[in-house]
Design an enzyme around this catalytic site. Sequence first.
Site, PDB file in Angstrom:
ATOM      1  N   CYS A  92       0.845  -1.189   0.000  1.00  0.00           N
ATOM      2  CA  CYS A  92       0.000   0.000   0.000  1.00  0.00           C
ATOM      3  C   CYS A  92       0.879   1.236   0.000  1.00  0.00           C
ATOM      4  O   CYS A  92       1.450   1.598   1.030  1.00  0.00           O
ATOM      5  CB  CYS A  92      -0.928  -0.006   1.213  1.00  0.00           C
ATOM      6  SG  CYS A  92      -1.976   1.468   1.233  1.00  0.00           S
ATOM      7  N   GLY A  93       0.993   1.887  -1.150  1.00  0.00           N
ATOM      8  CA  GLY A  93       1.856   3.057  -1.262  1.00  0.00           C
ATOM      9  C   GLY A  93       1.363   4.250  -0.478  1.00  0.00           C
ATOM     10  O   GLY A  93       2.167   4.983   0.120  1.00  0.00           O
ATOM     11  N   ASP A 253     -10.178   3.903  -3.775  1.00  0.00           N
ATOM     12  CA  ASP A 253      -9.020   4.630  -3.258  1.00  0.00           C
ATOM     13  C   ASP A 253      -9.190   6.115  -3.550  1.00  0.00           C
ATOM     14  O   ASP A 253      -9.394   6.512  -4.689  1.00  0.00           O
ATOM     15  CB  ASP A 253      -7.740   4.112  -3.902  1.00  0.00           C
ATOM     16  CG  ASP A 253      -6.495   4.483  -3.123  1.00  0.00           C
ATOM     17  OD1 ASP A 253      -6.508   5.518  -2.436  1.00  0.00           O
ATOM     18  OD2 ASP A 253      -5.498   3.751  -3.212  1.00  0.00           O
ATOM     19  N   SER A 259       0.847   1.814  -5.018  1.00  0.00           N
ATOM     20  CA  SER A 259       1.198   0.589  -5.733  1.00  0.00           C
ATOM     21  C   SER A 259       0.572   0.581  -7.121  1.00  0.00           C
ATOM     22  O   SER A 259       1.106  -0.060  -8.046  1.00  0.00           O
ATOM     23  CB  SER A 259       0.752  -0.636  -4.938  1.00  0.00           C
ATOM     24  OG  SER A 259      -0.627  -0.575  -4.623  1.00  0.00           O
TER      25      SER A 259
END
Length: 343
Positions: A92-93, A253, A259
């Site tokens: 999870c960036g 999101d 990601s």
Amino acid sequence: MNSTYPQIDVLDMHTGGEAVRIVLSGYPPIPGDSILAKRRYAQQHLDHLRRFLMFEPRGHYDMYGVLPVQPSLPEADLAVLFIHNEGYSTMCGHAVIALGRYAVDYGLVEKVEPLTRVNIECPCGLVSAYVEVQDGQSGKVYFDSVPAFLLAADVEVQVPGYGAITVDVAYGGAFYVLADAMSLGVDIYNSPVRHLVDAATALTGAVRNAVTLAHPEHADLAFLYGSILTDGRNHPEDGVSHNICVFADAEVDRSPTGSGVTARTAARVAKGQIMLGERAEFESITGARFSAEAIRQFEYGEGTGIGTGQAVQVRVAGRAHYAGKASFWLEDGDRIGQGFLLR
């Protein structure tokens, strides 16, 4: 409070509007000799606590969280599991960007100006985050991804209700389907979010049935996390590219997806749409932006069906902000308070 559930203390942050709920205390120990073993243990034995933190009445359908665990890699400053409405992701960036600031500000690493490195062990591997620090204040963060690659290019799939759609499948710490929103009859700029979610969810289901995934390091990483619908802009000279990522159980999101833009950058490099060291910007439905560039290329994946020379390391930059702190508990007899979802 009398309860078999522990009191759990959390720190809430957000990256581009996307929630990052970090567990500070109260979670039971999570055993395992590797990060993926810890992930499996949490899935099998502690999933009621994921629902407790992510679901209503403490969370919501699109909530996202982080569980710190004991690192198994000696070079890691911290190790984490990621949780959401469906389960446990591998990368999870947007959370890594928030965790970089958290590690600096809460003393998990020594604060160094003008840049502090934080090594974060994620289920997909070790990710290094770099936090800008000026006059003691943490700020912008960038991270260098695990090896990312294009698994399948220009695959035609039949999507029920939408017809034949051409997609790419790429890995950026998790696997994503990449598709132009217009090919599904929706507009990334103007369509209602509900329509975008429906299209992306149908696409994810179709690709799961049509494409076999493979990862060279571990079978636990070979699952399709979601779909990213784009505005069709795939070259830096086209300007900022807008996208929406719909992952897990139709979760949306709010950030550009760390990601996800890693996977998009890997696909762009593999298809000759962008060069190593060439930076591009990506914008989410909230207007938040990440920048990304491929900084290294790897001879990676030989003998796995992925091929060699197809993987890159991507540098992704963004900003996270603090939102608050909370303590959560469950009273005895509160069955509904164990967690539920409405949408």
